[in-house]
Design a protein around this motif. Structure first.
Motif, PDB file in Angstrom:
ATOM      1  N   SER A   6       0.833  -1.198   0.000  1.00 21.91           N
ATOM      2  CA  SER A   6       0.000   0.000   0.000  1.00 21.91           C
ATOM      3  C   SER A   6       0.871   1.252   0.000  1.00 21.91           C
ATOM      4  O   SER A   6       2.082   1.195   0.273  1.00 21.91           O
ATOM      5  N   ALA A   7       0.267   2.390  -0.273  1.00 21.89           N
ATOM      6  CA  ALA A   7       0.999   3.657  -0.246  1.00 21.89           C
ATOM      7  C   ALA A   7       1.576   3.913   1.143  1.00 21.89           C
ATOM      8  O   ALA A   7       2.703   4.423   1.271  1.00 21.89           O
ATOM      9  N   GLU A   8       0.830   3.553   2.174  1.00 20.24           N
ATOM     10  CA  GLU A   8       1.315   3.747   3.539  1.00 20.24           C
ATOM     11  C   GLU A   8       2.527   2.870   3.821  1.00 20.24           C
ATOM     12  O   GLU A   8       3.524   3.329   4.405  1.00 20.24           O
ATOM     13  N   GLN A   9       2.487   1.619   3.380  1.00 15.77           N
ATOM     14  CA  GLN A   9       3.626   0.722   3.585  1.00 15.77           C
ATOM     15  C   GLN A   9       4.861   1.201   2.832  1.00 15.77           C
ATOM     16  O   GLN A   9       5.986   1.169   3.355  1.00 15.77           O
ATOM     17  N   LEU A  10       4.667   1.656   1.609  1.00 12.43           N
ATOM     18  CA  LEU A  10       5.792   2.164   0.828  1.00 12.43           C
ATOM     19  C   LEU A  10       6.403   3.403   1.477  1.00 12.43           C
ATOM     20  O   LEU A  10       7.627   3.586   1.464  1.00 12.43           O
ATOM     21  N   LEU A  69       3.558  -7.897   8.132  1.00 13.69           N
ATOM     22  CA  LEU A  69       4.148  -7.474   6.865  1.00 13.69           C
ATOM     23  C   LEU A  69       4.792  -6.099   6.986  1.00 13.69           C
ATOM     24  O   LEU A  69       5.831  -5.833   6.364  1.00 13.69           O
ATOM     25  N   ASN A  70       4.212  -5.223   7.793  1.00 13.81           N
ATOM     26  CA  ASN A  70       4.785  -3.885   7.961  1.00 13.81           C
ATOM     27  C   ASN A  70       6.152  -3.933   8.638  1.00 13.81           C
ATOM     28  O   ASN A  70       7.049  -3.146   8.310  1.00 13.81           O
ATOM     29  N   LEU A  71       6.307  -4.851   9.570  1.00 14.23           N
ATOM     30  CA  LEU A  71       7.607  -5.019  10.207  1.00 14.23           C
ATOM     31  C   LEU A  71       8.586  -5.722   9.263  1.00 14.23           C
ATOM     32  O   LEU A  71       9.776  -5.402   9.236  1.00 14.23           O
ATOM     33  N   ALA A  72       8.079  -6.673   8.473  1.00 17.96           N
ATOM     34  CA  ALA A  72       8.946  -7.417   7.557  1.00 17.96           C
ATOM     35  C   ALA A  72       9.575  -6.513   6.502  1.00 17.96           C
ATOM     36  O   ALA A  72      10.747  -6.675   6.147  1.00 17.96           O
TER      37      ALA A  72
END
Length: 357
Positions: A6-10, A69-72
């Motif tokens: 997602s845009a936030e993850q990027l 996934l955000n931590l990964a």
């Protein structure tokens, strides 16, 4: 169906990437490697300021309540920079408390771990055994030892994996606990042994087979993500070197054999991204597939990282074997990832067992 971040993850990943570009460039990285027992406080504090230790902590305990996934993807970025720091052990300590701790233990420790006020670590290995039924230590008064504990000398709190899928926690100041630094290959992540002599520990009352499996899967996914980042960087470094190094009056990147070597490395690595993404996604969204996907990701990515790192050293020629060349840092980090929490063959067997082959 969305197959991209997602845009936030990027944005999270890009923020950490920009921070590491300034704070873990070659000169600083070499300084950390020369002083492996020191905690890299500027890098760790930067990650704390960006909220990285709080990512997977539930909101009720002062965290951000995000999925693994955000931590990964942060682990991937740290692997790309070969950034030293205690995030791996800290995250496993946090995850064990989330899954197995009592309400009181969570209220006491999770806000401190999320804010970085307390540093956590995780102890699992016993004489070559890593998890589950293979472990021997048990009870709330320990005698024996644990090996390969990340940043144990700096940790305020260490979660210990025990026999029968149990967990316990111990504070560094506990009576009967002594810590001995180990001689390590990967100096970006120092390890130590814990020695127990009638050391009282506090059991995590919600320990279970499911919790132990999820903590193990967390470790495997973070190692796989780090390996993807490191392998990607090893290729970038080899390509950059091939574009500038001259031999026999020519840039070595023009030599067909080296072109093929670099192309094979790139083809090896790029498909790895989806494997660790899927494993991290399955952790929160497809629990029935999570353990097998984590085992496959750890086995494949860590093995290929080691292969690519060796190829990258060869692409650098003789300079690649020297202390001053950064590529040796990535080779040693690949050796760590390959061995920590078990070799690839162990996890391929585990994946086969989980699939009832």
């Amino acid at each position: 169906m969305e197959f991209l971040l997602s845009a936030e993850q990027l944005e999270i990943q890009d923020t950490v990437k920009r921070f590491l570009a300034k704070n873990c460039e070659s000169t600083k990285l070499q300084r950390y490697i020369d002083e492996p027992q020191n905690l890299p406080t500027d890098i760790w504090q930067g990650l704390i300021d960006m909220g990285v230790p709080a990512l997977i902590v539930p909101e009720e305990f002062g965290g951000l309540g995000m999925e693994l996934l955000n931590l990964a993807i942060i682990a991937e970025t740290l692997g790309y920079a070969a950034a030293p720091g205690p995030l791996l052990g800290h995250s496993l300590c946090t995850q064990a408390l989330i899954l197995a701790g009592s309400q009181q233990q969570k209220e006491k420790w999770l806000p401190l771990l999320a804010s970085g006020e307390a540093l956590g670590s995780f102890a699992s290995a016993e004489t070559g055994q890593w998890f589950g039924a293979e472990l021997a230590l048990t009870g709330n008064s320990l005698n024996g030892s644990k090996q390969h504990v990340p940043y144990a000398e700096h940790a305020d709190l260490i979660v210990i994996a025990l026999a029968d899928n149990q967990f316990a926690l111990v504070e560094k100041s506990a009576s009967g606990l002594s810590i001995s630094p180990e001689d390590v290959t990967d100096r970006s992540r120092p390890l130590a042994s814990l020695n127990f002599a009638n050391c009282a520990v506090e059991l995590l009352p919600n320990s279970s087979t499911e919790a132990a499996e999820k903590v193990l899967n967390t470790a495997l996914i973070l190692l796989a993500a780090d390996s993807f980042g490191g392998a990607s960087r090893a290729i970038d470094m080899a390509v950059d070197y091939a574009k500038t190094r001259e031999q026999f009056g020519q840039i070595i990147g023009k030599f067909q054999a080296l072109k093929h070597q670099l192309a094979n490395m790139a083809v090896d690595v790029e498909p790895m991204r989806g494997l660790y993404w899927h494993a991290a996604y399955a952790f929160d969204r497809e629990p029935e597939a999570s353990s097998r996907q984590a085992a496959l990701a750890k086995a494949h990515l860590c093995e290929r990282y080691l292969h690519v790192a060796r190829e990258a050293v060869q692409a650098h020629g003789g300079i690649g074997y020297t202390w001053e060349c950064d590529i040796q840092v990535f080779l040693k980090r690949a050796l760590f990832n390959n061995a920590y929490m078990g070799a690839p063959a162990l996890h391929r067997k585990r994946a086969a067992d989980l699939a009832a082959w």
